[in-house]
Structure formats: C-alpha cells, structure tokens
Design a protein around this motif. Structure first.
Motif, PDB file in Angstrom:
ATOM      1  N   GLY A   1      20.474  30.279  43.513  1.00 45.99           N
ATOM      2  CA  GLY A   1      20.179  30.163  42.088  1.00 45.99           C
ATOM      3  C   GLY A   1      21.227  30.845  41.224  1.00 45.99           C
ATOM      4  O   GLY A   1      21.862  31.815  41.664  1.00 45.99           O
ATOM      5  N   VAL A   2      21.387  30.342  40.005  1.00 49.42           N
ATOM      6  CA  VAL A   2      22.405  30.881  39.103  1.00 49.42           C
ATOM      7  C   VAL A   2      22.141  32.349  38.773  1.00 49.42           C
ATOM      8  O   VAL A   2      23.070  33.138  38.600  1.00 49.42           O
ATOM      9  N   GLU A   3      20.861  32.720  38.711  1.00 50.26           N
ATOM     10  CA  GLU A   3      20.534  34.101  38.349  1.00 50.26           C
ATOM     11  C   GLU A   3      21.057  35.100  39.378  1.00 50.26           C
ATOM     12  O   GLU A   3      21.258  36.279  39.058  1.00 50.26           O
ATOM     13  N   ALA A   4      21.283  34.660  40.603  1.00 45.27           N
ATOM     14  CA  ALA A   4      21.789  35.556  41.654  1.00 45.27           C
ATOM     15  C   ALA A   4      23.310  35.653  41.655  1.00 45.27           C
ATOM     16  O   ALA A   4      23.877  36.491  42.351  1.00 45.27           O
ATOM     17  N   MET A   5      23.966  34.823  40.857  1.00 44.97           N
ATOM     18  CA  MET A   5      25.431  34.851  40.814  1.00 44.97           C
ATOM     19  C   MET A   5      25.904  36.060  40.012  1.00 44.97           C
ATOM     20  O   MET A   5      25.316  36.400  38.978  1.00 44.97           O
ATOM     21  N   PHE A   6      26.980  36.697  40.491  1.00 38.31           N
ATOM     22  CA  PHE A   6      27.438  37.920  39.818  1.00 38.31           C
ATOM     23  C   PHE A   6      28.875  38.241  40.223  1.00 38.31           C
ATOM     24  O   PHE A   6      29.251  38.078  41.384  1.00 38.31           O
ATOM     25  N   ILE A   7      29.673  38.661  39.242  1.00 41.30           N
ATOM     26  CA  ILE A   7      31.005  39.196  39.525  1.00 41.30           C
ATOM     27  C   ILE A   7      31.094  40.560  38.838  1.00 41.30           C
ATOM     28  O   ILE A   7      30.968  40.646  37.614  1.00 41.30           O
ATOM     29  N   PRO A   8      31.277  41.646  39.588  1.00 43.48           N
ATOM     30  CA  PRO A   8      31.392  42.970  38.978  1.00 43.48           C
ATOM     31  C   PRO A   8      32.477  43.007  37.903  1.00 43.48           C
ATOM     32  O   PRO A   8      33.485  42.296  37.992  1.00 43.48           O
ATOM     33  N   TYR A   9      32.256  43.828  36.915  1.00 44.17           N
ATOM     34  CA  TYR A   9      33.128  43.901  35.740  1.00 44.17           C
ATOM     35  C   TYR A   9      34.595  44.099  36.116  1.00 44.17           C
ATOM     36  O   TYR A   9      35.468  43.373  35.644  1.00 44.17           O
ATOM     37  N   GLU A  10      34.889  45.077  36.959  1.00 46.49           N
ATOM     38  CA  GLU A  10      36.292  45.352  37.301  1.00 46.49           C
ATOM     39  C   GLU A  10      36.900  44.223  38.134  1.00 46.49           C
ATOM     40  O   GLU A  10      38.087  43.923  38.002  1.00 46.49           O
ATOM     41  N   ASP A  11      36.094  43.604  38.974  1.00 49.99           N
ATOM     42  CA  ASP A  11      36.596  42.463  39.744  1.00 49.99           C
ATOM     43  C   ASP A  11      36.965  41.307  38.815  1.00 49.99           C
ATOM     44  O   ASP A  11      37.953  40.607  39.049  1.00 49.99           O
ATOM     45  N   GLN A  12      36.191  41.113  37.775  1.00 51.41           N
ATOM     46  CA  GLN A  12      36.502  40.046  36.825  1.00 51.41           C
ATOM     47  C   GLN A  12      37.899  40.225  36.247  1.00 51.41           C
ATOM     48  O   GLN A  12      38.689  39.277  36.185  1.00 51.41           O
ATOM     49  N   GLY A  13      38.214  41.432  35.829  1.00 52.90           N
ATOM     50  CA  GLY A  13      39.522  41.699  35.235  1.00 52.90           C
ATOM     51  C   GLY A  13      40.663  41.498  36.214  1.00 52.90           C
ATOM     52  O   GLY A  13      41.669  40.862  35.896  1.00 52.90           O
ATOM     53  N   ARG A  14      40.494  42.025  37.424  1.00 49.83           N
ATOM     54  CA  ARG A  14      41.568  41.900  38.412  1.00 49.83           C
ATOM     55  C   ARG A  14      41.773  40.441  38.836  1.00 49.83           C
ATOM     56  O   ARG A  14      42.910  39.971  38.973  1.00 49.83           O
ATOM     57  N   LEU A  15      40.671  39.715  39.032  1.00 52.17           N
ATOM     58  CA  LEU A  15      40.777  38.312  39.422  1.00 52.17           C
ATOM     59  C   LEU A  15      41.412  37.485  38.310  1.00 52.17           C
ATOM     60  O   LEU A  15      42.223  36.590  38.568  1.00 52.17           O
ATOM     61  N   PHE A  16      41.039  37.781  37.078  1.00 51.09           N
ATOM     62  CA  PHE A  16      41.602  37.074  35.930  1.00 51.09           C
ATOM     63  C   PHE A  16      43.127  37.178  35.932  1.00 51.09           C
ATOM     64  O   PHE A  16      43.838  36.173  35.839  1.00 51.09           O
ATOM     65  N   VAL A  17      43.639  38.381  36.065  1.00 48.88           N
ATOM     66  CA  VAL A  17      45.088  38.589  36.044  1.00 48.88           C
ATOM     67  C   VAL A  17      45.754  37.941  37.258  1.00 48.88           C
ATOM     68  O   VAL A  17      46.796  37.283  37.124  1.00 48.88           O
ATOM     69  N   GLN A  18      45.174  38.095  38.424  1.00 50.90           N
ATOM     70  CA  GLN A  18      45.769  37.522  39.634  1.00 50.90           C
ATOM     71  C   GLN A  18      45.862  35.995  39.556  1.00 50.90           C
ATOM     72  O   GLN A  18      46.909  35.404  39.854  1.00 50.90           O
ATOM     73  N   PHE A  19      44.791  35.356  39.145  1.00 50.87           N
ATOM     74  CA  PHE A  19      44.787  33.898  39.081  1.00 50.87           C
ATOM     75  C   PHE A  19      45.705  33.377  37.978  1.00 50.87           C
ATOM     76  O   PHE A  19      46.429  32.401  38.169  1.00 50.87           O
TER      77      PHE A  19
END
Length: 223
Positions: free
Chosen positions: A112-130
């Motif tokens: 379910g969508v409610e179980a989906m999650f990306i930790p805050y710091e991971d979001q930033g690092r993944l954003f820059v890497q991609f």
C-alpha cells in the motif's frame, strides 16, 4: 531461479536495496554485488531481474520519482481547495526538515502507498546522485523529462482549479507551474549543500511564499 510467486516482492527488495546503496555509496559506488548484499540475496538474483547496472539504475530512478506522485495522489481529493492540494504537493516534493532516523526506505506499492517511505536525508542524497548522473545520461534525462512533464500538468490543473473556484489568480497555469518545480530543484540542492536562507529557517519557505502569491483569500502559509 526465483520462484514466480515471490518475484514481485523480490524485485521490490532489489529496487529498495539499490536506492539504499546509492544513498550510502553514491552512484559510482553502487554495484550489483553491493545491491545483492543490501537485498539479502545473491548477485544472480539481482541479474535475473535487471541485466546490468544501467538498467537497474533506470528502474530505481523511475521508482524514486514515482514515489512522490503516488504519495501526492493518495492524499489529494476533489473536495479539497486548490490551496490544500498545493499543501499536499509541497509536503511531499519538498518535505519539512525533520528527523526520521530508524525508518526504512521503501518505494514498493505491494503493502500500500501508506507504507511507502524515503527518509529525509536519503531523499536529498538520492536527488543529487540521480540528477548528477542524468546530466550525462540521455536515458535518465528522458525518464526525468517524462516525470516532470506529468508534474507540470498536475500542478497546472491545481492552479486552474483555484482559478475556477476563485481561490487563486493565475494568468497562465502552465507558466506558473514551472516556478514551484524549478524552486524545488534548486532548493533541494541547497539543502544537500546546507546553504540556508539569510535569516535561517527551512528554505521551503521560499517556495511557500511564491505559491502564496497566487492566493486571493489570504491563506496563511503552506504546511
């Protein structure tokens, strides 16, 4: 070869492991061996679903981008005002700075969508890497372009809704939608580099102020 019945789950585990690996080791440091280690499987299992690192990177990028649209779509309803819809959108594409240590990354829809999650710091690092990788990779650029075109259309629809209901004044919704997305990209890079606004605080307030300029009812901020 994995049993057919577990394929969706195993594939999701490999995608999640890829994103964790990229966040921890960078795009160059992500290997099929490391992904297998994070996924708790063999390299052969990873190669069964994704023939090489390039394909795995593309699919992980698609899952990363889809995460945001799925979370937004799950929370927006037709009964909301345009301002409330923008609140939901910004909450996900530029989340408030917060501590979420201990929560696991999960971009799978299986639970379910409610179980989906990306930790805050991971979001930033993944954003820059991609985004860094996409600057030199045509296939990733195409994935990003398709995702952002859909985002433009979604935000433009919200602004059009606000115009129709009299909550907002927007002369050109598509032109206006470009602004918040451009700010999200720039502000996200600033967050990773720890470049804060001159007067401190969370830099998402810059984007909040821009969107608030469309409002006709004196709404207070965007949560």
């Amino acid at each position: 070869m994995p049993r057919i019945g577990i394929e969706p789950k195993r594939r999701a585990e490999v995608i999640n492991a890829t994103l964790i690996c990229i966040s921890h080791h960078g795009m160059d440091g992500m290997t099929l061996d490391k992904v297998a280690e994070y996924a708790g499987c063999s390299k052969g299992v990873v190669a069964y679903y994704f023939k090489n690192k390039d394909q795995l990177t593309i699919e992980a990028f698609k899952a990363f981008l889809a995460y945001y649209s799925l979370k937004i779509e799950s929370e927006i309803s037709s009964s909301m005002t345009a301002g409330e819809m923008i609140d939901v959108t910004l909450k996900h594409i530029l989340p408030p700075n917060h501590e979420d240590t201990g929560k696991k990354l999960n971009v799978s829809q299986l639970d379910g969508v409610e179980a989906m999650f990306i930790p805050y710091e991971d979001q930033g690092r993944l954003f820059v890497q991609f985004f860094t990788k996409a600057a030199m990779d045509r296939e990733l650029q195409e994935v990003l372009a398709r995702s952002y075109q859909a985002d433009f259309q979604g935000i433009a629809k919200i602004l059009d809704h606000g115009q129709r209901t009299g909550d907002m004044h927007v002369e050109d919704s598509h032109h206006a939608a470009y602004g918040p997305l451009a700010m999200v990209v720039g502000l996200s890079f600033f967050r990773v580099a720890n470049i804060r606004p001159a007067h401190g605080g969370d830099n998402r307030s810059i984007c909040e102020d821009y969107v608030r300029s469309f409002s006709l009812n004196g709404r207070r901020g965007i949560s």
